[in-house]
Design an enzyme around this catalytic site. Structure first.
Site, PDB file in Angstrom:
ATOM      1  N   ASP A  97      -0.507  11.432 -37.214  1.00 48.58           N
ATOM      2  CA  ASP A  97      -0.313  12.684 -36.465  1.00 48.58           C
ATOM      3  C   ASP A  97       0.555  12.888 -35.496  1.00 48.58           C
ATOM      4  O   ASP A  97       1.307  13.787 -35.377  1.00 48.58           O
ATOM      5  CB  ASP A  97      -1.922  13.333 -36.067  1.00 48.58           C
ATOM      6  CG  ASP A  97      -2.959  13.209 -37.346  1.00 48.58           C
ATOM      7  OD1 ASP A  97      -2.337  12.979 -38.368  1.00 48.58           O
ATOM      8  OD2 ASP A  97      -3.999  13.377 -36.892  1.00 48.58           O
ATOM      9  N   SER A 138      -3.967  19.824 -34.812  1.00 46.59           N
ATOM     10  CA  SER A 138      -3.830  20.750 -33.632  1.00 46.59           C
ATOM     11  C   SER A 138      -3.725  19.962 -32.189  1.00 46.59           C
ATOM     12  O   SER A 138      -3.131  20.333 -31.550  1.00 46.59           O
ATOM     13  CB  SER A 138      -5.104  21.761 -33.435  1.00 46.59           C
ATOM     14  OG  SER A 138      -6.376  21.337 -33.337  1.00 46.59           O
ATOM     15  N   SER A 139      -4.800  18.851 -32.538  1.00 52.75           N
ATOM     16  CA  SER A 139      -4.711  17.973 -31.226  1.00 52.75           C
ATOM     17  C   SER A 139      -3.458  17.260 -31.004  1.00 52.75           C
ATOM     18  O   SER A 139      -2.972  17.031 -29.844  1.00 52.75           O
ATOM     19  CB  SER A 139      -5.737  16.951 -31.251  1.00 52.75           C
ATOM     20  OG  SER A 139      -5.774  16.088 -32.326  1.00 52.75           O
ATOM     21  N   TYR A 156     -15.610   9.346 -38.235  1.00 48.78           N
ATOM     22  CA  TYR A 156     -14.203   8.954 -38.298  1.00 48.78           C
ATOM     23  C   TYR A 156     -14.271   7.459 -37.772  1.00 48.78           C
ATOM     24  O   TYR A 156     -13.724   6.550 -38.364  1.00 48.78           O
ATOM     25  CB  TYR A 156     -13.325   9.686 -37.430  1.00 48.78           C
ATOM     26  CG  TYR A 156     -11.763   9.429 -37.621  1.00 48.78           C
ATOM     27  CD1 TYR A 156     -10.975  10.073 -38.518  1.00 48.78           C
ATOM     28  CD2 TYR A 156     -11.279   8.375 -36.675  1.00 48.78           C
ATOM     29  CE1 TYR A 156      -9.619   9.744 -38.581  1.00 48.78           C
ATOM     30  CE2 TYR A 156      -9.923   8.038 -36.802  1.00 48.78           C
ATOM     31  CZ  TYR A 156      -9.233   8.586 -37.588  1.00 48.78           C
ATOM     32  OH  TYR A 156      -7.839   8.376 -37.825  1.00 48.78           O
TER      33      TYR A 156
END
Length: 377
Positions: A167, A122-123, A219
């Site tokens: 992404d 979503s980011s 992460y």
């Protein structure tokens, strides 16, 4: 509320960028390796209009905390006024200006159908939609891969999440009906036909509804461990450790945690190559076991799975799926399941029942349809 109601003006245009699922190639992008994501039909949409006063105004229909107003010349990493969700689009404007590009003010209104915290990027959808809107508003003529780079810099340097490029490249560059085979070292890309429906197959997403937060340090710890492994082995990135030389490389590493990280990355790059070979040969069903192998590696060697993700994968495979694995950064989020179309209901019911029996929240299940990347509307 719509753009006109919020800003008492008409937008100059509308743009959108999708979320993604990653078929195979997890935690390889920041190791300069290979990935194969596909864009989802779920998108972040932005209506935008230029401003001539150097002010950036941001509003989200989904978060509903009012308009965030920022001065472009005051933006800097860590700006408290650009906290939370607004840091992502503000970071894109900052990154464009840091690159010497002539971006001025703008009014932006966002609506999104990409589930937040589900490991579906979503980011990145928020960043890439912003980058594309500002690109067009100010005539920057940036190519999709350049928009992805700008968006990644926003996330890394402004927001503070040390993510790789996958992404943003998926959101910017994917095409409908295809998976994106991407070399993250040089951004060489190939659109791989991925028409599951024509073969009687489906790719099911299981959103565990366990929200993950990549900025919580786990992460970053994985990335730091990979970099430590590369330094110890004397290579630029783990992508440079060959699969054939993996055993010898592992013997040179003293830290068992780093050893697991290295083993995952090197074998995951090989799994991407195997999956590509199978898809090119028309053997899509044979990709299933490769997915499951990837999950085991992410669970045991990279240690980024969760009980909910493991339950989704194990239950789906036990109910007859061709293969399954977690997708995204991990620590929650979503799993993907490759299955026969005729088995969709049975496997979905099995997953729902298993979650209920374990006392977990009911998962959200939906089909991943390979969709188009960022575009004006």
């Amino acid at each position: 509320m719509n753009f006109e109601e919020i800003y008492d003006a008409t937008p100059d245009g509308t743009w959108e960028a999708p979320g993604r699922v990653n078929l195979i190639g997890e935690h390889t992008d920041y190791n300069e390796g290979f990935v194969m994501p596909l864009a989802l039909p779920h998108t972040c949409r932005v209506e935008a209009a230029r401003r001539e006063d150097g002010v950036l105004r941001l509003h989200s229909a989904d978060i509903g905390k009012g308009v965030v107003q920022l001065r472009l010349d005051a933006l800097a990493p860590g700006s408290p006024e650009a906290g939370n969700w607004a840091a992502y689009p503000a970071g894109v404007a900052w990154a464009l200006r840091e690159a010497g590009l002539g971006v001025g003010g703008a009014d932006l209104h966002f609506t999104s159908t990409v589930p937040v915290g589900a490991g579906l990027s979503s980011s990145a959808a928020l960043e890439v939609s912003t980058a594309l809107a500002l690109n067009d508003l100010y005539g920057l003529a940036l190519r999709p891969e350049q928009l992805a780079r700008i968006s990644q810099r926003a996330e890394n340097a402004f927001v503070g999440v040390p993510s790789g490029i996958m992404d943003q490249m998926a959101s910017a560059c994917c095409t409908a009906g295809h998976a994106l085979h991407l070399d993250t070292r040089d951004l060489t890309q190939r659109q791989v036909p991925f028409d599951l429906a024509a073969q009687g197959l489906r790719l099911l997403v299981v959103d565990t509804r366990v929200s993950h937060a990549l900025g919580d340090g786990e992460y970053a710890a994985r990335r730091a461990g990979c970099e430590e492994g590369a330094r110890a082995l004397g290579v630029q990135a783990l992508r440079d450790v060959s699969f054939e030389g993996l055993d010898a490389a592992l013997e040179r590493l003293d830290d068992p945690v780093v050893r697991g990280y290295v083993r995952h990355v090197v074998t995951e790059d090989r799994r991407v190559e195997r999956a590509i070979g199978l898809l090119d040969a028309g053997e899509t069903r044979a990709v299933g076991p490769v997915l499951t192998e990837g999950h085991v590696s992410l669970r045991d060697d990279f240690q980024v799975s969760s009980p909910e993700l493991d339950l989704a994968v194990d239950t789906a495979n036990g109910a007859g799926a061709l293969g399954a694995r977690m997708t995204g950064g991990g620590f929650g989020g979503s799993a993907i399941v490759l299955l026969e179309e005729s088995e969709t209901d049975k496997i979905g019911e099995a997953v729902n029942s298993a979650f209920a029996a374990a006392g977990y929240l009911a998962p959200h299940l939906f089909e991943a349809v390979p969709s188009a990347g960022a575009r004006p509307l």
